[in-house]
Each structure stands twice: as C-alpha cells, then as structure tokens.
Design a protein around this motif. Sequence first.
Motif, PDB file in Angstrom:
ATOM      1  N   UNK A 185       0.833  -1.195   0.000  1.00  0.00           N
ATOM      2  CA  UNK A 185       0.000   0.000   0.000  1.00  0.00           C
ATOM      3  C   UNK A 185       0.876   1.256   0.000  1.00  0.00           C
ATOM      4  N   UNK A 186       0.519   2.226  -0.824  1.00  0.00           N
ATOM      5  CA  UNK A 186       1.335   3.425  -0.995  1.00  0.00           C
ATOM      6  C   UNK A 186       1.536   4.190   0.311  1.00  0.00           C
ATOM      7  N   UNK A 187       0.570   4.105   1.223  1.00  0.00           N
ATOM      8  CA  UNK A 187       0.693   4.846   2.475  1.00  0.00           C
ATOM      9  C   UNK A 187       1.871   4.351   3.310  1.00  0.00           C
ATOM     10  N   UNK A 188       2.240   3.085   3.142  1.00  0.00           N
ATOM     11  CA  UNK A 188       3.352   2.528   3.903  1.00  0.00           C
ATOM     12  C   UNK A 188       4.705   2.865   3.288  1.00  0.00           C
ATOM     13  N   UNK A 189       4.680   3.451   2.100  1.00  0.00           N
ATOM     14  CA  UNK A 189       5.931   3.798   1.414  1.00  0.00           C
ATOM     15  C   UNK A 189       6.265   5.273   1.519  1.00  0.00           C
ATOM     16  N   UNK A 190       5.435   6.016   2.287  1.00  0.00           N
ATOM     17  CA  UNK A 190       5.766   7.421   2.510  1.00  0.00           C
ATOM     18  C   UNK A 190       6.859   7.515   3.559  1.00  0.00           C
ATOM     19  N   UNK A 191       7.908   8.308   3.303  1.00  0.00           N
ATOM     20  CA  UNK A 191       9.002   8.419   4.278  1.00  0.00           C
ATOM     21  C   UNK A 191       8.505   8.959   5.611  1.00  0.00           C
ATOM     22  N   UNK A 192       9.085   8.469   6.709  1.00  0.00           N
ATOM     23  CA  UNK A 192      10.074   7.383   6.755  1.00  0.00           C
ATOM     24  C   UNK A 192       9.409   6.015   6.621  1.00  0.00           C
ATOM     25  N   UNK A 193       9.960   5.181   5.754  1.00  0.00           N
ATOM     26  CA  UNK A 193       9.437   3.834   5.544  1.00  0.00           C
ATOM     27  C   UNK A 193       9.975   2.932   6.651  1.00  0.00           C
ATOM     28  N   UNK A 194       9.086   2.386   7.451  1.00  0.00           N
ATOM     29  CA  UNK A 194       9.503   1.519   8.553  1.00  0.00           C
ATOM     30  C   UNK A 194       9.444   0.064   8.098  1.00  0.00           C
ATOM     31  N   UNK A 195      10.588  -0.599   8.108  1.00  0.00           N
ATOM     32  CA  UNK A 195      10.650  -1.943   7.546  1.00  0.00           C
ATOM     33  C   UNK A 195       9.952  -2.972   8.426  1.00  0.00           C
ATOM     34  N   UNK A 196       9.938  -2.774   9.727  1.00  0.00           N
ATOM     35  CA  UNK A 196       9.182  -3.684  10.594  1.00  0.00           C
ATOM     36  C   UNK A 196       7.686  -3.574  10.282  1.00  0.00           C
ATOM     37  N   UNK A 197       7.203  -2.354  10.170  1.00  0.00           N
ATOM     38  CA  UNK A 197       5.788  -2.143   9.858  1.00  0.00           C
ATOM     39  C   UNK A 197       5.476  -2.686   8.464  1.00  0.00           C
ATOM     40  N   UNK A 198       6.360  -2.442   7.525  1.00  0.00           N
ATOM     41  CA  UNK A 198       6.148  -2.904   6.157  1.00  0.00           C
ATOM     42  C   UNK A 198       6.026  -4.425   6.106  1.00  0.00           C
ATOM     43  N   UNK A 199       6.803  -5.108   6.966  1.00  0.00           N
ATOM     44  CA  UNK A 199       6.803  -6.560   6.933  1.00  0.00           C
ATOM     45  C   UNK A 199       5.619  -7.201   7.635  1.00  0.00           C
ATOM     46  N   UNK A 200       5.037  -6.531   8.632  1.00  0.00           N
ATOM     47  CA  UNK A 200       3.980  -7.162   9.429  1.00  0.00           C
ATOM     48  C   UNK A 200       2.612  -6.516   9.268  1.00  0.00           C
ATOM     49  N   UNK A 201       2.536  -5.364   8.629  1.00  0.00           N
ATOM     50  CA  UNK A 201       1.250  -4.698   8.416  1.00  0.00           C
ATOM     51  C   UNK A 201       0.433  -5.487   7.385  1.00  0.00           C
ATOM     52  N   UNK A 202      -0.885  -5.624   7.614  1.00  0.00           N
ATOM     53  CA  UNK A 202      -1.725  -6.366   6.650  1.00  0.00           C
ATOM     54  C   UNK A 202      -1.683  -5.803   5.237  1.00  0.00           C
ATOM     55  N   UNK A 203      -1.402  -4.486   5.092  1.00  0.00           N
ATOM     56  CA  UNK A 203      -1.311  -3.892   3.760  1.00  0.00           C
ATOM     57  C   UNK A 203       0.123  -3.801   3.257  1.00  0.00           C
TER      58      UNK A 203
END
Length: 263
Positions: free
Chosen positions: A131-149
Amino acid sequence: MIQGRPVGELLREWRHRRGLSQLDLAIQAQVSARHVSFVETGRTIPSSAMVLRLAEHLGVPLRERNRLLVAAGHAPVVRERPLEDPHLMPARDALEQVLRGHEPYPALAVDRRWNLLFANAAIDVFLDGVDASLLRPPVNMMRLGLHPDGFARRVNNLGQVRGHLLPRLARQAAQSGDPELHALYDELRSYGPEGDPPPPDPAGIALPIRIEHRGAELCFINTVTTFGAAFDITLEEIAVEAYFPADEDTARFFRSRAPATAG
C-alpha cells in the motif's frame, strides 16, 4: 528516557534493565558498591569519567550515554551527525557499496527504529504490491513486513516470521528504553492474532522467510550487521540487513534478473 531526571535514577534504571545488583555493577566497574549506591541515591554526583565507566559496563547505547552525562551536569562527548554531514560521507559511501555489492540479492540499511535509510535495487521484491501509504518516508521496515497492507499478505510463513521479529523488537525496546520502539511493538503485535506469537525454534540457526512474488515463492535467510566500533551515534544505530537465497530456485530467480538490478 525523560529529560530532567537525575543521573542516579537513570543509572539505576539501566542497572535494573540489565538485571544487575549494585554489587554486580561495582565488581564489573571496579568501584565500591557503596559508591554505586551513593551515585544512584544522589548523595554523590559522578564525574564524567565515572558516568562513562558505569555506562560502559551497563552496555548503555551511545545516545543514552550523552543523556546520562547531561543529567550529571557534564557535556555530551559522543557526536551525533546526520548522514548527510560531509564528515560521514566515507561511511555513507561504504554503506552504499556494501548494499550494491550484495546484488543481485536484496540488502538494506535501517536506523535504530527500523526506518529505511538505503536499499539496493533488489529490494523491489519486498515493495511490490505494498500500500502506498506505507511507502511514505520514513518507511519503517518492521511495519512494512507485518502490516496487513504491507508484504505480510505475501509471506507464506507469517506466523514464524512474527514469532521471530516481535520478540526481537521487544528486546530492543527493553534494552534501549526507547518509547517509540515500545509503541511500534504494541502496534505490530495488534496486527496478528490474539496472544503472543509462537516462539522461534531454539534449534534453528536462521529463520527462512517465504514470500510469494509474481507466481513464484522466494525463500530467504538474512543476516544483520552493525558497526561495532562506531564513533558517532548515527553510525552506531545503523543496521544492515542482507538477504540470501535459501534455495536454488530463489538463487536462480535473482541471477536471472542480475543485469536489471546491477549498478
């Protein structure tokens, strides 16, 4: 840590966090237990050398050592400069060279809160469909890996991955005392099923991460590298994550893309 708290209280908190008694710390730092007690109760204001000595034996991160010094009325001694600072250009260049050198396989660098700093071209396998909202800086890699989107929906062994990452994040939050890491842990824990994730296999050397990517399953193991002799807070807090193919199919997939990801 809350600014304005006395140095003795902060040192006592770090000692408790490390599971040490006053006597344990005194023996390690080669001072008297009475002196440690006097420092913690505020009866003695430690010199800057004593603050650093105790902090060293408590394994206090560089950032927090500066806070201890300020709490004791001393000037901070460890520098903190942004990565854009010209003095850190050699370190920044070395980081980017390490990431490029790991191609055609994915590698990235994150700060102490798992925010993405740099990545090589192969990282696209993790970003695909996020999801594009998760790619807005700062991109958190923990959140990116475990968030449903994020790319959690493409991880075939998500339960195992959660069971590996969440305890790791909890330990980091406890050891650092960083409230933002505690908040991140609570957030990520809420994305999964109720209760704690299953613990990682104690006999496992490395956890495989299995990701669906455009009709293929890619399987990785990863390593984490930090700067053991960092001279700057910013550098001490950087971690490099390098992903390696865990099977021949994954290795073949990335080798077939090598011309596209090189450079």
